[in-house]
Design a protein around this motif. Sequence first.
Motif, PDB file in Angstrom:
ATOM      1  N   GLY B 313       0.853  -1.192   0.000  1.00  0.00           N
ATOM      2  CA  GLY B 313       0.000   0.000   0.000  1.00  0.00           C
ATOM      3  C   GLY B 313       0.881   1.231   0.000  1.00  0.00           C
ATOM      4  O   GLY B 313       1.810   1.346   0.809  1.00  0.00           O
ATOM      5  N   GLY B 314       0.628   2.157  -0.920  1.00  0.00           N
ATOM      6  CA  GLY B 314       1.468   3.342  -1.037  1.00  0.00           C
ATOM      7  C   GLY B 314       1.566   4.111   0.267  1.00  0.00           C
ATOM      8  O   GLY B 314       2.653   4.525   0.674  1.00  0.00           O
ATOM      9  N   GLY B 315       0.435   4.293   0.926  1.00  0.00           N
ATOM     10  CA  GLY B 315       0.418   5.059   2.170  1.00  0.00           C
ATOM     11  C   GLY B 315       1.277   4.412   3.233  1.00  0.00           C
ATOM     12  O   GLY B 315       1.984   5.096   3.987  1.00  0.00           O
ATOM     13  N   LEU B 316       1.249   3.095   3.275  1.00  0.00           N
ATOM     14  CA  LEU B 316       2.062   2.381   4.251  1.00  0.00           C
ATOM     15  C   LEU B 316       3.547   2.639   3.997  1.00  0.00           C
ATOM     16  O   LEU B 316       4.336   2.765   4.933  1.00  0.00           O
ATOM     17  N   GLY B 317       3.921   2.740   2.726  1.00  0.00           N
ATOM     18  CA  GLY B 317       5.307   3.041   2.378  1.00  0.00           C
ATOM     19  C   GLY B 317       5.701   4.441   2.824  1.00  0.00           C
ATOM     20  O   GLY B 317       6.822   4.666   3.309  1.00  0.00           O
ATOM     21  N   VAL B 318       4.782   5.370   2.680  1.00  0.00           N
ATOM     22  CA  VAL B 318       5.051   6.749   3.101  1.00  0.00           C
ATOM     23  C   VAL B 318       5.281   6.787   4.613  1.00  0.00           C
ATOM     24  O   VAL B 318       6.230   7.409   5.112  1.00  0.00           O
ATOM     25  N   ILE B 319       4.429   6.080   5.337  1.00  0.00           N
ATOM     26  CA  ILE B 319       4.562   6.023   6.794  1.00  0.00           C
ATOM     27  C   ILE B 319       5.904   5.394   7.182  1.00  0.00           C
ATOM     28  O   ILE B 319       6.589   5.862   8.096  1.00  0.00           O
ATOM     29  N   ALA B 321       8.666   5.394   5.395  1.00  0.00           N
ATOM     30  CA  ALA B 321       9.748   6.337   5.075  1.00  0.00           C
ATOM     31  C   ALA B 321       9.869   7.381   6.180  1.00  0.00           C
ATOM     32  O   ALA B 321      10.970   7.688   6.655  1.00  0.00           O
ATOM     33  N   PRO B 355      10.261   4.057  -1.303  1.00  0.00           N
ATOM     34  CA  PRO B 355       9.644   2.744  -1.206  1.00  0.00           C
ATOM     35  C   PRO B 355       9.238   2.141  -2.560  1.00  0.00           C
ATOM     36  O   PRO B 355       8.793   2.871  -3.444  1.00  0.00           O
ATOM     37  N   ASP B 357       6.589   0.592  -4.199  1.00  0.00           N
ATOM     38  CA  ASP B 357       5.144   0.420  -4.035  1.00  0.00           C
ATOM     39  C   ASP B 357       4.681  -0.564  -5.101  1.00  0.00           C
ATOM     40  O   ASP B 357       4.814  -0.307  -6.290  1.00  0.00           O
ATOM     41  N   ILE B 386       5.957  -4.514   4.007  1.00  0.00           N
ATOM     42  CA  ILE B 386       4.738  -4.141   4.716  1.00  0.00           C
ATOM     43  C   ILE B 386       3.525  -4.771   4.053  1.00  0.00           C
ATOM     44  O   ILE B 386       3.262  -4.564   2.878  1.00  0.00           O
TER      45      ILE B 386
END
Lengths: 509, 509
Positions: B313-319, B321, B355, B357, B386
């Motif tokens: 999930g893209g958002g999970l990668g942002v978190i 980072a 990340p 993604d 993740i």
Amino acid sequence: MLAEKRRSALDAIFFPKAIAFVGASNNMNKWGFLILHNLIMGGYEGPVYPVNPKEKNILGLPAYPSVAAIPHPVDQAIFTIPAEQIPPAIAEAGRKGVRAGIVISAGMGELGEPGKALEAEMVEQARRYGMVLVGPNGQGYACPQSKLYPWMPAFLPPHGPIALISQSGNIQTWILQYLERVGFGVSKTVSMGNAADLQAGDYLRYLKDDPETRVIVLYLEGLNQGREFFSAAQEVSPRKPVVLVKAGRTEAGARAARSHTGVLAGADRVFAAACGQAGIVRADTLEQAAIYAAAFAGIPLPAGKRVGIVTGGGGLGVIAADACVAEGLTVAELGPRTCARLQKLLPPWWVPGNPVDMVAGLGYAGPREVIPVLFEEGEVDGVIMIGLGWAHGMVETYLKHSPLRKLTDLTPFIADRLKRDREYNNRLADLIEKYGKPLYMVGPAVAHAIERGWEGMSDILRRGYMIFPTIESAVQAFAAMAEYRRLRELHQAPEVRPAAPAPVRALER
Amino acid sequence: MLAEKRRSALDAIFFPKAIAFVGASNNMNKWGFLILHNLIMGGYEGPVYPVNPKEKNILGLPAYPSVAAIPHPVDQAIFTIPAEQIPPAIAEAGRKGVRAGIVISAGMGELGEPGKALEAEMVEQARRYGMVLVGPNGQGYACPQSKLYPWMPAFLPPHGPIALISQSGNIQTWILQYLERVGFGVSKTVSMGNAADLQAGDYLRYLKDDPETRVIVLYLEGLNQGREFFSAAQEVSPRKPVVLVKAGRTEAGARAARSHTGVLAGADRVFAAACGQAGIVRADTLEQAAIYAAAFAGIPLPAGKRVGIVTGGGGLGVIAADACVAEGLTVAELGPRTCARLQKLLPPWWVPGNPVDMVAGLGYAGPREVIPVLFEEGEVDGVIMIGLGWAHGMVETYLKHSPLRKLTDLTPFIADRLKRDREYNNRLADLIEKYGKPLYMVGPAVAHAIERGWEGMSDILRRGYMIFPTIESAVQAFAAMAEYRRLRELHQAPEVRPAAPAPVRALER
């Protein structure tokens, strides 16, 4: 303000009279199967009409070749068909009188052009017929009150006082699982997807007046309509806490967000300032967002930052004191009168001061006697209590397997422990209600207790209160709630608190 | 160095041939009942002799009026009698040939004088007879390998690769519960109590050569013998990670510690420097200590601080980072060759970079194809992944209750999901072993999976690997492990790694 017509269309999301499922499937690997399965399994009591021209019967329900062919009224439609088929299908549903569409299908705006054009066309069709749309490219939504779970995840969260709106389906699932671990369910939860039609601000305004919702949690990556969002938040936050977790706080995170959604995350300091002005509480992590929400749902707000620590173990008190300092809270100084009152309750070798170390074990007398002194003397704005009666509840599960059952009748022992446990836990909840002051109870076994349905733990959760899994999570929630209270006073918002917390049904599955 | 005689006496703690229980009781509210009950229930296979002059039979076992009256050899004695009776009872046990005493009884050194005099007398008696003592004022110990649980808590943690030594019984229980939540048990765990005889350093040196122990966790409030402790840690830490959580980091915490134990916490910076020199890894919280220990137990050490993030999930990668930056790690830059290799595996609209993604969902192809590229290209020192196959394992429990079982045979669907889950998880473990590089897998449902015994999750845990409950916990563990590796290289300690992780039996209860 949300136009009345759109509000009523939003009602058709959470309280539909009849649902058409466009793209229903008997293929167990398709979302058209899995989401329909969830919808049926959740127990939704209205009619569900599967739409699929190639099938006669799907999951035991008669299927229809099109929405138009359904010989009954329909006010909600769920779409899992390929993206390019969506705009005409929306128009067909609109003509049928459908007021709310849930577009699961991906392959629209998130792919750039021409997906964006397709998405715009879909919205245009919906608006022509006065429909509102969830999605596209989301994982669906849930409304336990209506027994409605038209979504992807393979679990049905119970009813609870928290609304969760998420820009990411993955993250929605994660937050729901963190909520479940602390015993909380949701009033409503929506995966916004690309948010082509309904935006974060729309959901916020709708939830403002939702009697089932006490706290709103949002997960956002970027904002399509920042000004509108903050204006909605400012309207809602004096009535209900809005907890926001936003990805992309650091430079590396912002870079990652840019490649993920194409949205410029912008300077976090600017965003933080806007949140403060709008009364939004920010959470740093997904787990923290869940814990804050559960805390806000039941615990009264602290008037300030002075913490009283009551602990069954000296070391635990030390850890709590460290954590309070780290979160900008004050370990309150207790005056001589308070200490004198406490000394009467505690062993002669008690060392007066805060943390209040119960020395000889917390026992059952602790909360009944010690916490009221702290609340009454007014030197603390709230109490963090470490160590709970859960250890006794644990005995029940544990002794079930005891080989000693053959030798000794353990029934009275177990019954006595459970009774004391329940009395103890209810006494804690009573103290919160009697004094209207916050009590943050911490015990590491709460997740286990919930999983195992320990009776000794259930009462306190049923009454809507939170048991924190770690000392740090309790301390952080205290700090967040004190900050929310400060922001609300800053904006001179009137205090609005429901009389009693909404029931939590996590334990009644 | 631990004198050979004392080491052999320490063996009598963890591997006793016969145990005398002095203060055994039929009163279910006494520790003499509860601890004996645990001892029997745990399944210890040697003889247990309850000692109580007022009883003939305790919990089904014949009782003896004194240790001297036991007509068999005894090498361990557990004491729950009042403190003032302890010194003569120790002497009696010594005369009987007992080599290890576990003194549960409180009311000694922790009460100041004259408790301290009593404690000194106890130790003097023990040393006269060559006995070693655990406690007093502890809650006991456990050694799952010997099925030995002579202690207070109402649960029996399973066997695992982690040793836990705690200056507080409460905190020992908390850390064990956090360990259980991530699927890990212990090799040995001791509540040191007042540590009148055996000190933290003694336990450390003993555990250094214990083949069951891969990681040592310590909880300390203060140190009786600081120099000796750090010297022991320096000896042990090159061979096995020593994770320390210490209360009293801040001024408020130190004040609280002073009133709790009377030990001056001292400047934390000085303490931190000593830890660094001794190669000790510090954990900030009890939960973090458990998570670090589980991570160290199975995951290879990262060679540096460059993180690769693979996310469903893209958002999970942002978190992730964001979290990496917060912990001082580097979100690695991927070179053009790596991106070109990845682009072949990912959809055309994939945005190259870290990340990574996976865009269209992680699927089952992810780890098989993407992670090897990152490991092979050498631009990352480890990968945080993740989103896991747990969602499929979940399906099993979920569909058990499906009303659709009547309409459709779900068995092949469930079996297929579980098979894929298991393959997926085993593939992840294979990758760690093949490349010898660390993979940090994150999924929020791990606690639930463990509770529910999900088969899809079990394999990876049985192979000794950790699944992190939050992104932040994985990132923090990565940082702690990179730091440990750095400290070890600084001290030019040889790398010592067992070939395969010790089995985890949390799932086999």
